[in-house]
Design a protein around this motif. Sequence first.
Motif, PDB file in Angstrom:
ATOM      1  N   GLY A 100      64.823 -16.999 -38.117  1.00  0.00           N
ATOM      2  CA  GLY A 100      63.560 -16.484 -38.642  1.00  0.00           C
ATOM      3  C   GLY A 100      63.602 -16.218 -40.136  1.00  0.00           C
ATOM      4  N   SER A 101      64.795 -16.194 -40.730  1.00  0.00           N
ATOM      5  CA  SER A 101      64.933 -15.934 -42.163  1.00  0.00           C
ATOM      6  C   SER A 101      64.967 -17.219 -42.998  1.00  0.00           C
ATOM      7  N   LEU A 102      64.913 -18.381 -42.352  1.00  0.00           N
ATOM      8  CA  LEU A 102      64.963 -19.651 -43.080  1.00  0.00           C
ATOM      9  C   LEU A 102      63.708 -19.870 -43.926  1.00  0.00           C
ATOM     10  N   ASP A 103      63.884 -20.400 -45.131  1.00  0.00           N
ATOM     11  CA  ASP A 103      62.727 -20.794 -45.933  1.00  0.00           C
ATOM     12  C   ASP A 103      62.007 -21.973 -45.280  1.00  0.00           C
ATOM     13  N   ASP A 104      62.766 -22.896 -44.700  1.00  0.00           N
ATOM     14  CA  ASP A 104      62.193 -24.056 -44.021  1.00  0.00           C
ATOM     15  C   ASP A 104      62.558 -23.974 -42.541  1.00  0.00           C
ATOM     16  N   PRO A 105      61.690 -23.395 -41.713  1.00  0.00           N
ATOM     17  CA  PRO A 105      62.019 -23.206 -40.303  1.00  0.00           C
ATOM     18  C   PRO A 105      62.184 -24.512 -39.524  1.00  0.00           C
ATOM     19  N   THR A 106      61.750 -25.646 -40.079  1.00  0.00           N
ATOM     20  CA  THR A 106      61.916 -26.923 -39.382  1.00  0.00           C
ATOM     21  C   THR A 106      63.380 -27.363 -39.351  1.00  0.00           C
ATOM     22  N   LEU A 107      64.238 -26.723 -40.134  1.00  0.00           N
ATOM     23  CA  LEU A 107      65.665 -27.055 -40.128  1.00  0.00           C
ATOM     24  C   LEU A 107      66.368 -26.531 -38.883  1.00  0.00           C
ATOM     25  N   PHE A 108      65.735 -25.603 -38.177  1.00  0.00           N
ATOM     26  CA  PHE A 108      66.329 -25.019 -36.975  1.00  0.00           C
ATOM     27  C   PHE A 108      66.082 -25.936 -35.792  1.00  0.00           C
ATOM     28  N   LYS A 109      67.163 -26.433 -35.218  1.00  0.00           N
ATOM     29  CA  LYS A 109      67.105 -27.345 -34.072  1.00  0.00           C
ATOM     30  C   LYS A 109      67.979 -26.765 -32.959  1.00  0.00           C
ATOM     31  N   PRO A 110      67.464 -25.829 -32.150  1.00  0.00           N
ATOM     32  CA  PRO A 110      68.295 -25.193 -31.125  1.00  0.00           C
ATOM     33  C   PRO A 110      68.735 -26.180 -30.060  1.00  0.00           C
TER      34      PRO A 110
END
Length: 137
Positions: A100-110
Amino acid sequence: MTNPPITGGCLCGALRYEVSGAPGAMGHCYCEDCRKASGSGFIPFMMVPAPQLRITGAVLTHSKLLQNGRHADRNSCAVCGGLVFGGILGKTEQHTIYAGSLDDPTLFKPAIAINVQGRPDWALVPEGLTQFLRMPE
C-alpha cells in the motif's frame, strides 16, 4: 538495460524508500498481527534484500514478540504514522515493503497467501494465489 527503482513512502511523504533490483516474494499475510497492524483482513507485502533498500526520513519502529519467539518489527513514519516497511534497518537481511506504500501499485504482483489458517471469513484470498496455512519455511 536496468529497471527503474521501486519507490514509495508514507501518507505525508516524510518517510520515503527506494528499492534497487527486483523484489522477491509478493503476497498477502493473513496472520492476526498483520491484520491488527494494517487494520484490514491482511497485509500485502513484497520482500526485498536489505542491501537493495534505501530509506530517507524519520522512522518509528514497533517491535512485538510473537508466539513463535520471533519479533515482528514494523516501521512507520514518525510524522504521520503511516505503516511503510518491516525489519530493523542495519540488522535484518530482508525487509518487507507494505504494498500500500508503493508509488506505483501496479508493481505489486501477489503470488502467495500466507497464514491463511484462522483468517476471518470476510478476508478473501484472491483466486490464483498459492495458499500456506502458516508461514512457509
